[in-house]
Design a protein around this motif. Sequence first.
Motif, PDB file in Angstrom:
ATOM      1  N   VAL A  54       0.867  -1.194   0.091  1.00  0.00           N
ATOM      2  CA  VAL A  54      -0.036   0.132   0.003  1.00  0.00           C
ATOM      3  C   VAL A  54       0.862   1.334  -0.019  1.00  0.00           C
ATOM      4  O   VAL A  54       0.645   2.262  -0.735  1.00  0.00           O
ATOM      5  CB  VAL A  54      -0.979  -0.153   1.247  1.00  0.00           C
ATOM      6  N   VAL A  55       2.079   1.366   0.854  1.00  0.00           N
ATOM      7  CA  VAL A  55       2.842   2.377   1.023  1.00  0.00           C
ATOM      8  C   VAL A  55       3.642   2.750  -0.275  1.00  0.00           C
ATOM      9  O   VAL A  55       3.270   3.787  -0.829  1.00  0.00           O
ATOM     10  CB  VAL A  55       3.677   2.199   2.171  1.00  0.00           C
ATOM     11  N   LEU A  56       4.150   1.665  -0.944  1.00  0.00           N
ATOM     12  CA  LEU A  56       4.502   1.692  -2.177  1.00  0.00           C
ATOM     13  C   LEU A  56       3.748   2.232  -3.426  1.00  0.00           C
ATOM     14  O   LEU A  56       4.305   2.943  -4.222  1.00  0.00           O
ATOM     15  CB  LEU A  56       5.616   0.575  -2.563  1.00  0.00           C
ATOM     16  N   ALA A  57       2.714   1.580  -3.311  1.00  0.00           N
ATOM     17  CA  ALA A  57       1.683   2.201  -4.391  1.00  0.00           C
ATOM     18  C   ALA A  57       1.266   3.483  -4.399  1.00  0.00           C
ATOM     19  O   ALA A  57       1.247   4.252  -5.177  1.00  0.00           O
ATOM     20  CB  ALA A  57       0.440   1.111  -4.005  1.00  0.00           C
ATOM     21  N   THR A  58       1.176   3.980  -2.882  1.00  0.00           N
ATOM     22  CA  THR A  58       0.643   5.424  -2.907  1.00  0.00           C
ATOM     23  C   THR A  58       1.809   6.324  -3.417  1.00  0.00           C
ATOM     24  O   THR A  58       1.864   7.288  -3.859  1.00  0.00           O
ATOM     25  CB  THR A  58       0.282   5.816  -1.499  1.00  0.00           C
ATOM     26  N   PHE A  63       3.904  10.289  -7.487  1.00  0.00           N
ATOM     27  CA  PHE A  63       5.231  10.479  -8.453  1.00  0.00           C
ATOM     28  C   PHE A  63       4.345  10.635  -9.753  1.00  0.00           C
ATOM     29  O   PHE A  63       4.509  11.656 -10.279  1.00  0.00           O
ATOM     30  CB  PHE A  63       5.888   9.080  -8.522  1.00  0.00           C
ATOM     31  N   LEU A  64       3.533   9.750 -10.108  1.00  0.00           N
ATOM     32  CA  LEU A  64       2.835  10.095 -11.525  1.00  0.00           C
ATOM     33  C   LEU A  64       1.871  11.384 -11.546  1.00  0.00           C
ATOM     34  O   LEU A  64       1.740  11.941 -12.381  1.00  0.00           O
ATOM     35  CB  LEU A  64       1.818   8.712 -11.798  1.00  0.00           C
ATOM     36  N   ALA A  65       1.217  11.511 -10.344  1.00  0.00           N
ATOM     37  CA  ALA A  65       0.327  12.925 -10.423  1.00  0.00           C
ATOM     38  C   ALA A  65       1.368  14.017 -10.509  1.00  0.00           C
ATOM     39  O   ALA A  65       1.064  15.239 -10.806  1.00  0.00           O
ATOM     40  CB  ALA A  65      -0.293  13.051  -9.065  1.00  0.00           C
ATOM     41  N   ALA A  66       2.644  14.097  -9.743  1.00  0.00           N
ATOM     42  CA  ALA A  66       3.402  15.347  -9.688  1.00  0.00           C
ATOM     43  C   ALA A  66       4.453  15.551 -10.976  1.00  0.00           C
ATOM     44  O   ALA A  66       4.621  16.800 -11.210  1.00  0.00           O
ATOM     45  CB  ALA A  66       4.439  15.252  -8.657  1.00  0.00           C
ATOM     46  N   LEU A 114       3.581  11.972  -0.501  1.00  0.00           N
ATOM     47  CA  LEU A 114       4.191  13.276  -0.359  1.00  0.00           C
ATOM     48  C   LEU A 114       5.621  13.134  -0.935  1.00  0.00           C
ATOM     49  O   LEU A 114       5.910  13.732  -1.823  1.00  0.00           O
ATOM     50  CB  LEU A 114       4.166  13.992   0.800  1.00  0.00           C
ATOM     51  N   VAL A 115       6.216  12.026  -0.561  1.00  0.00           N
ATOM     52  CA  VAL A 115       7.626  11.833  -0.777  1.00  0.00           C
ATOM     53  C   VAL A 115       7.644  11.261  -2.391  1.00  0.00           C
ATOM     54  O   VAL A 115       8.481  11.955  -3.260  1.00  0.00           O
ATOM     55  CB  VAL A 115       8.217  10.575  -0.117  1.00  0.00           C
ATOM     56  N   GLY A 116       6.525  10.612  -2.835  1.00  0.00           N
ATOM     57  CA  GLY A 116       6.439  10.418  -4.145  1.00  0.00           C
ATOM     58  C   GLY A 116       6.236  11.554  -5.075  1.00  0.00           C
ATOM     59  O   GLY A 116       7.042  11.692  -6.340  1.00  0.00           O
ATOM     60  N   ALA A 121       8.353  15.405  -8.852  1.00  0.00           N
ATOM     61  CA  ALA A 121       8.364  16.951  -9.224  1.00  0.00           C
ATOM     62  C   ALA A 121       9.876  17.246  -9.622  1.00  0.00           C
ATOM     63  O   ALA A 121      10.083  18.038 -10.530  1.00  0.00           O
ATOM     64  CB  ALA A 121       7.951  17.647  -8.150  1.00  0.00           C
ATOM     65  N   CYS A 122      10.770  16.597  -8.831  1.00  0.00           N
ATOM     66  CA  CYS A 122      12.278  17.207  -8.955  1.00  0.00           C
ATOM     67  C   CYS A 122      12.826  16.593 -10.360  1.00  0.00           C
ATOM     68  O   CYS A 122      13.715  16.916 -10.777  1.00  0.00           O
ATOM     69  CB  CYS A 122      12.957  16.589  -7.888  1.00  0.00           C
ATOM     70  N   ARG A 123      12.129  15.397 -10.753  1.00  0.00           N
ATOM     71  CA  ARG A 123      13.059  14.805 -12.345  1.00  0.00           C
ATOM     72  C   ARG A 123      12.854  15.823 -13.234  1.00  0.00           C
ATOM     73  O   ARG A 123      13.938  16.152 -13.720  1.00  0.00           O
ATOM     74  CB  ARG A 123      12.118  13.479 -12.522  1.00  0.00           C
TER      75      ARG A 123
END
Length: 413
Positions: A54-58, A63-66, A114-116, A121-123
């Motif tokens: 669950v944590v890795l999926a979120t 990531f994909l949203a940002a 948030l981390v994702g 966003a930084c990529r």
Amino acid sequence: MPSTAVRPPSLSRDPAFLRLWAGTTASGLATWALPFILGLAVLDRSIGAVDLGVVLATRTIGFLAAVPVAGVLADRFSRRGVVLWSGLVAAAGSPLIAVGLGRSVWLMAAAAALVGAGQGACRPAFQALTAEVVDEDRRQPANAAMTLAVRVTTLVAPSLTALLAVVADTAALLVGTGVLWLVTALVPPPGADKPAVVGVRAGFAAEFAEGVREARRHPWFLAGLAALTAVIATGYSATGVVLPLVSRDRYGTEAVLAAAMTAYTLGALAGAVLIARMRPRAQGWAALAALACYGFAPLALLLPVPAAVVVAAYAVAGLGIELFNVPWFTATQREVAPDKLARVSSLDFLLSYGLAPVGLALIAPAISAFGAAPVLLVCAGVCFLAPAAAALVPSTRGFRAEARQPDPHRKAS
């Protein structure tokens, strides 16, 4: 009369590049470390395997949203500012994961999102910032140096993290990733100043669509991105799902899995070192040929070969992926309009790496339905054929727009 042009300092003596290198390396290490540290939490029973999923999926969802949002923001505002805020968001999320550890999986999931988001966003912002900080002649070795650093951390970080786990608990290690994200946020150098925009801006969707139109102006980019997406979705999926099964069932040991993944990283390290200085005449075709080498990985899993052949196939795959990645990033920074570079880079990450989880999700059901051998054969075929098909697009030869040919019927004035 001798030239008075001042040559730029070498990358190793360029403070701006070294700060950029440190920031990207910190972000890569933090990105890699999170799933490994959470795996340690599963081993000490702080969380369960389902909670880990669950944590890795979120994190992936964040990531994909940002990524597309950051692409627009990095072209609209300061690339350095987007790196700053994305790093701070990820730095804030990391200790929140530690707070939720063993208490609330939903808090951990929200913090991982948030981390994702910070990671995503930084990529594209880093890709565009590199083009601002490093001049064109030095970008290929600069991109090679940054990817080399990420590969080195991937190789040594498991041992380092295991050693740190002896003296620090999982929560402290998670907070440590937040420190890495602070380095990502605060260390990179400033980029070029953006001119003030006069008048009303287009909406977010319209600005992202401008980036898509810019990508469509470069047939080599569309062809290469399609090939990269296909290879990652199939070859990467075979690595993630089938390699552990083959290691256990065919060879009776997990050592083949560990050796193959280590060989992949070592091959990638060798590729980064080579491509820092290599300048093939047909650089795009050479990069696509290297990308096709990923097909040897699923092919080795398909055939009843000695374990050493599987390990060698993964070394070749790692070598090939870096011989593709560095020229690919360098060409994108050179060819794409500077004011749309972050949006085009976000499209790159969104499709190539964003669709990788789809391949991972589909390959296990496909194996259950059709068997491992047909699925691996298809994966290998896609890895070989997709880059070959991309090479049929003329502008992929050098990963650049085709030069205009003079009209032989036009008279010189």
